[in-house]
Design a protein around this motif. Structure first.
Motif, mmCIF file in Angstrom:
data_model
loop_
_atom_site.group_PDB
_atom_site.id
_atom_site.type_symbol
_atom_site.label_atom_id
_atom_site.label_comp_id
_atom_site.label_asym_id
_atom_site.label_seq_id
_atom_site.Cartn_x
_atom_site.Cartn_y
_atom_site.Cartn_z
ATOM 1 N N ARG A 1 68.726 148.554 62.465
ATOM 2 C CA ARG A 1 67.474 148.994 63.058
ATOM 3 C C ARG A 1 66.282 148.218 62.502
ATOM 4 N NH1 ARG A 1 64.247 153.794 62.308
ATOM 5 N NH2 ARG A 1 63.052 154.153 64.213
ATOM 6 N N GLY A 2 66.315 147.940 61.203
ATOM 7 C CA GLY A 2 65.196 147.217 60.602
ATOM 8 C C GLY A 2 65.003 145.845 61.231
ATOM 9 N N VAL A 3 66.133 145.176 61.466
ATOM 10 C CA VAL A 3 66.057 143.827 62.051
ATOM 11 C C VAL A 3 65.540 143.907 63.478
ATOM 12 C CG1 VAL A 3 67.408 141.811 62.722
ATOM 13 C CG2 VAL A 3 67.927 143.003 60.608
ATOM 14 N N ARG A 4 65.976 144.899 64.205
ATOM 15 C CA ARG A 4 65.519 145.026 65.589
ATOM 16 C C ARG A 4 64.030 145.302 65.642
ATOM 17 N NH1 ARG A 4 67.952 149.617 68.320
ATOM 18 N NH2 ARG A 4 69.114 150.096 66.444
ATOM 19 N N MET A 5 63.560 146.183 64.739
ATOM 20 C CA MET A 5 62.132 146.493 64.743
ATOM 21 C C MET A 5 61.320 145.256 64.388
ATOM 22 S SD MET A 5 61.867 149.572 65.633
ATOM 23 C CE MET A 5 60.274 150.174 65.141
ATOM 24 N N ALA A 6 61.853 144.492 63.415
ATOM 25 C CA ALA A 6 61.117 143.296 63.010
ATOM 26 C C ALA A 6 61.020 142.318 64.170
ATOM 27 C CB ALA A 6 61.791 142.645 61.805
ATOM 28 N N ALA A 7 62.130 142.156 64.875
ATOM 29 C CA ALA A 7 62.119 141.215 65.995
ATOM 30 C C ALA A 7 61.154 141.682 67.071
ATOM 31 C CB ALA A 7 63.528 141.080 66.576
ATOM 32 N N LEU A 8 61.122 142.978 67.303
ATOM 33 C CA LEU A 8 60.234 143.523 68.328
ATOM 34 C C LEU A 8 58.779 143.296 67.964
ATOM 35 C CD1 LEU A 8 61.194 144.993 70.860
ATOM 36 C CD2 LEU A 8 60.340 147.097 69.848
ATOM 37 N N SER A 9 58.456 143.563 66.691
ATOM 38 C CA SER A 9 57.055 143.413 66.309
ATOM 39 C C SER A 9 56.664 141.943 66.283
ATOM 40 C CB SER A 9 56.780 144.070 64.958
ATOM 41 O OG SER A 9 57.581 143.480 63.975
ATOM 42 N N GLU A 10 57.642 141.080 65.980
ATOM 43 C CA GLU A 10 57.364 139.641 66.040
ATOM 44 C C GLU A 10 57.001 139.253 67.453
ATOM 45 O OE1 GLU A 10 59.915 137.086 62.859
ATOM 46 O OE2 GLU A 10 60.569 137.022 64.948
#
Lengths: 316, 289
Positions: free
Chosen positions: B13-22
Motif C-alpha cells: 500500500r505504501g508504494v501505491r500511495m507514493a506512486a499516486l502522489s507522485e
C-alpha cells in the motif's frame, strides 16, 4: 604512337552524338571527383559571400577610424587604438559583467527549472505528446512580441505581476526603474522564453533511458537518490551538455528581448555586449569602435563554441 | 480468465500511495507549467480585444464585451498590411533559397563519400556559431554601398546566409536517417545523382523539408536586429513595426496586443502543423535512437 588512336590508359572521350562538333573537355573521373563540391557551391558560396566576407570587413573596420560623427577621419588607419580604447572605457567592463551575469544566470535558472520539471513530468507518459507540443511553442515566438507581452505584465501601474503582488499585500515594484529589478525582470522573461526548450530536450532524453540499469539498481537495493545520481545523470550527460552549451551560446548573444524591454538601461544595468555594440554602431555611429567590440565578442563566442563542438564530437 | 482485465496492482500500500502522489504532483506541476506558458500570450490576446481604457484598468478586467477596435487601429495607424506582406515575402524567399541550397549541400555531405566532407560540414556549422551582431555593421555599410537599404533583397540575402547552415544540418540529419541503399539502387538503375536527388530522396524527405521550411520561415519572420538596421519605411518587417509601439508616449496596449497577436498567429499555426518533426529535429542531437 600517340597518333590519336586510343591507348589503354588514356581517359576516354565521352561519345558525342553524330554531327556534334563539341567534345567533352573534362574527363569522367574528374567530373566524378568534383561533383560533391559542385553540390556544395550554393551553400558554401552564400556563406563565404554573406558571412565570411562581412566578418573580414568588420575586422578591417575595427582597425580604422569610422566614426560617422567625424566624417573627415573615416578610413584612417588607427591600428589597435579601437581595441585599446575599449579597455579604457568603463561601459565595456560594465557590459562584460552584465553579459556574464545575464548568460550564466539565465542558463542556470533555465537548467535547474527545466531539469526539475522534466524529471517530474517524466512520469506522465500518456501526456507525452501534449507536453512536447506545449514545449515547442514559447521558444519559437517572436522575441520582440515576447518582450512586448512581458513589458505589459511588468508595467508598474496596471501590469498583471504588480497586481498579483498587491493581492498578496506587498508593495508594487517599478521594475524597470532600478538596476537590480530591471535585470531580474529581463532575465525572468528570458527564462520564461527558453526553459521549455530545456524541458523538451531533457524530457525526450529521459524517456529514451533504458529500464535495465534501474531494475538492476532496485534489485541491488539502491535508493532513489542513488539511482538518480549514479544512473540518470551519467546517462543524461550528452543531453545535459547539449542543452547547457546551446543555451549558453544563444543567451550570450541575446539582443531583441533586452532592446525592447529596457534598451540597455537603467544606467546600463542590462547592457549586454550585443546591446552595447548595437548602441555604439547605430545610436552613436562609431562604427570602427563598434566593430572592435564586435570582434572581442566574436572571440569570446568562438571560445564557447569550440568547447561545444569538442564536447559534441567526443560524445559521438 | 479474462486476460483483457487490468492486472491487479499488488504492490504494497505504501508504494501505491507514493506512486499516486507522485503522479498527482506531476499533474500539478504540469498544470502550473501550462498556465505559466500560456498566460502571457493569452493575456496579450485578451488585451487586444479590450478597449484601451479596459486595458489600463486595475484590477484587471476579466469579463467584458470583446471588440475588434484595436485591430482596426493597427491597420489604420500605418500600412500594417504592407509590412505583414513584407514579412511574408521575405520569409518565403529566404525559405525557398535556404532549402534549395541546404538540400543540395545536405545531399552532398550525406550521400557522397568524399574526403573533406567532415571538414566542410564542420566549417558550415562552425561559421554559424558566430553572433549575428558581429556582421551587422559591415552588412549595413555594404548594403548602403549597393543601394540595397530598405529593399526586400537585402533582408532575403542576410536571412538566407544565416539560415543555410542550419537548413543543411537539419536536412542532412533527415537524409542520414534514410536507408543507405536507396541512392545506390537508383544509380545502379542508371540515374544520375541529380535524378536520384529529385526523384528518390526529395519525395521521401517531405516531412524533413516541411520541418526545415517552417523553422527557416519562423527564424526569418522573427528577426529584429537586421530588419531594424537594413530597412526604413518600405521594406519594414513586423518585428520592427512591433518595436515601434513602445517608443511613443502613452502606449495603447490594446493596439500592441492586436499587433502582437497578428504577428504570433502564423508562428503558432505553422509550429503546430509540423510540431512532431520540429521536436524530432530539436532533440535529435541529444537523444540517440
Amino acid at each position: 604512337m600517340t597518333d590519336g588512336a586510343l591507348q589503354p590508359n588514356m581517359p576516354r572521350p565521352t561519345p558525342t552524338s553524330v554531327g556534334s562538333t563539341t567534345r567533352r573537355v573534362i574527363s569522367p573521373s574528374l567530373a566524378r571527383a568534383v561533383q560533391p563540391y559542385v553540390w556544395l557551391v550554393p551553400t558554401v558560396g552564400i556563406l563565404l559571400l554573406l558571412l565570411f566576407y562581412p566578418l573580414l570587413y568588420s575586422l578591417y573596420l575595427s582597425f580604422h577610424s569610422w566614426d560617422l560623427n567625424r566624417p573627415a577621419e573615416i578610413g584612417r588607419f588607427v591600428g589597435l587604438n579601437n581595441y585599446l580604447r575599449l579597455l579604457r572605457v568603463e561601459e565595456f567592463w560594465e557590459s562584460l559583467k552584465v553579459t556574464l551575469v545575464w548568460t550564466f544566470g539565465s542558463v542556470l535558472a533555465e537548467f535547474v527549472i527545466g531539469f526539475g520539471m522534466a524529471l517530474i513530468l517524466d512520469k506522465l507518459v500518456r501526456l507525452k505528446s501534449f507536453i512536447r507540443t506545449l514545449c515547442i511553442l514559447p521558444m519559437l515566438l517572436t522575441p520582440v512580441v515576447v518582450a512586448l507581452m512581458w513589458k505589459f505584465l511588468w508595467a508598474p501601474k496596471f501590469g498583471f505581476i504588480n497586481y498579483l503582488i498587491s493581492v498578496l499585500g506587498l508593495a508594487p515594484i517599478d521594475w524597470f526603474s532600478q538596476p537590480l529589478t530591471a535585470l531580474g525582470a529581463v532575465m525572468t522573461t528570458e527564462v520564461w522564453h527558453n526553459t521549455s526548450f530545456v524541458v523538451l530536450v531533457l524530457l525526450a532524453a529521459l524517456q529514451a533511458l533504458p529500464d535495465e540499469p534501474y531494475e538492476a539498481a532496485r534489485i541491488d537495493g539502491a535508493g532513489k537518490v542513488q539511482a538518480f545520481l549514479y544512473i540518470t545523470v551519467p546517462l543524461l550527460m550528452p543531453a545535459i551538455l547539449v542543452v547547457l552549451i546551446f543555451r549558453t551560446i544563444f543567451a550570450f548573444r541575446a539582443f531583441d528581448l533586452i532592446w525592447v524591454l529596457t534598451g540597455g538601461g537603467p544606467v546600463n544595468a542590462t547592457l549586454t555586449l550585443s546591446v552595447y555594440i548595437y548602441r555604439l554602431a547605430f545610436r552613436y555611429w562609431e562604427l570602427g569602435f563598434a566593430s572592435a567590440l564586435a570582434w572581442v565578442m566574436l572571440i569570446i563566442s568562438m571560445a564557447i563554441s569550440i568547447v561545444y563542438l569538442m564536447v559534441l564530437r567526443r560524445s559521438d | 480468465m479474462n486476460t483483457l482485465a487490468t492486472k491487479k496492482d499488488t504492490r504494497p500500500r505504501g508504494v501505491r500511495m507514493a506512486a499516486l502522489s507522485e503522479n498527482l504532483l506531476a499533474k500539478l506541476v504540469l498544470l502550473v507549467f501550462v498556465l505559466v506558458t500560456i498566460f502571457p500570450a493569452l493575456w496579450m490576446f485578451l488585451t487586444s480585444i479590450k478597449t484601451h481604457l479596459q486595458a489600463f484598468t486595475v484590477p484587471p478586467v476579466w469579463i467584458f464585451a470583446p471588440t475588434l477596435q484595436a485591430y482596426f487601429n493597427v491597420f489604420q495607424r500605418e500600412p500594417f498590411a504592407r509590412f505583414f506582406a513584407n514579412s511574408l515575402v521575405i520569409a518565403f524567399a529566404t525559405t525557398a533559397l535556404s532549402l534549395t541550397a541546404g538540400a543540395l549541400a545536405a545531399y552532398s555531405l550525406s550521400v557522397f563519400r568524399f574526403r573533406g566532407a567532415n571538414v566542410i560540414g564542420f566549417a558550415i556549422l562552425a561559421i554559424r556559431m558566430m553572433p549575428p551582431v558581429s556582421t551587422v555593421v559591415p552588412m549595413y555599410l555594404t548594403m548602403k554601398q549597393l543601394n540595397l537599404i530598405d529593399t526586400h533583397l537585402a533582408l532575403i540575402l542576410v536571412y538566407t546566409a544565416f539560415n543555410v547552415s542550419f537548413a543543411t544540418w537539419l536536412l542532412k540529419g533527415f537524409i542520414d536517417a534514410l536507408p543507405k541503399d536507396l541512392v545506390d539502387c537508383g544509380l545502379v538503375d542508371g540515374c544520375t545523382h541529380l535524378q536520384a536527388f529529385l526523384r528518390i530522396i526529395m519525395p521521401l524527405m517531405a516531412p524533413g523539408l516541411a520541418a526545415t521550411a517552417v523553422f527557416t520561415y519562423i527564424l526569418s519572420w522573427n528577426d529584429f536586429m537586421f530588419a531594424m538596421v537594413l530597412t526604413t519605411t518600405q521594406a519594414k518587417t513586423l518585428p520592427v513595426v512591433a518595436s515601434g509601439y513602445i517608443t511613443e508616449e502613452g502606449v495603447l496596449w490594446n493596439n500592441v496586443g492586436a499587433a502582437g497577436t497578428l504577428i504570433l498567429l502564423p508562428v503558432i499555426v505553422f509550429s503546430l502543423l509540423v510540431q512532431k518533426h520540429l521536436v524530432r529535429g530539436m532533440t535529435a542531437g541529444a537523444v540517440k535512437g
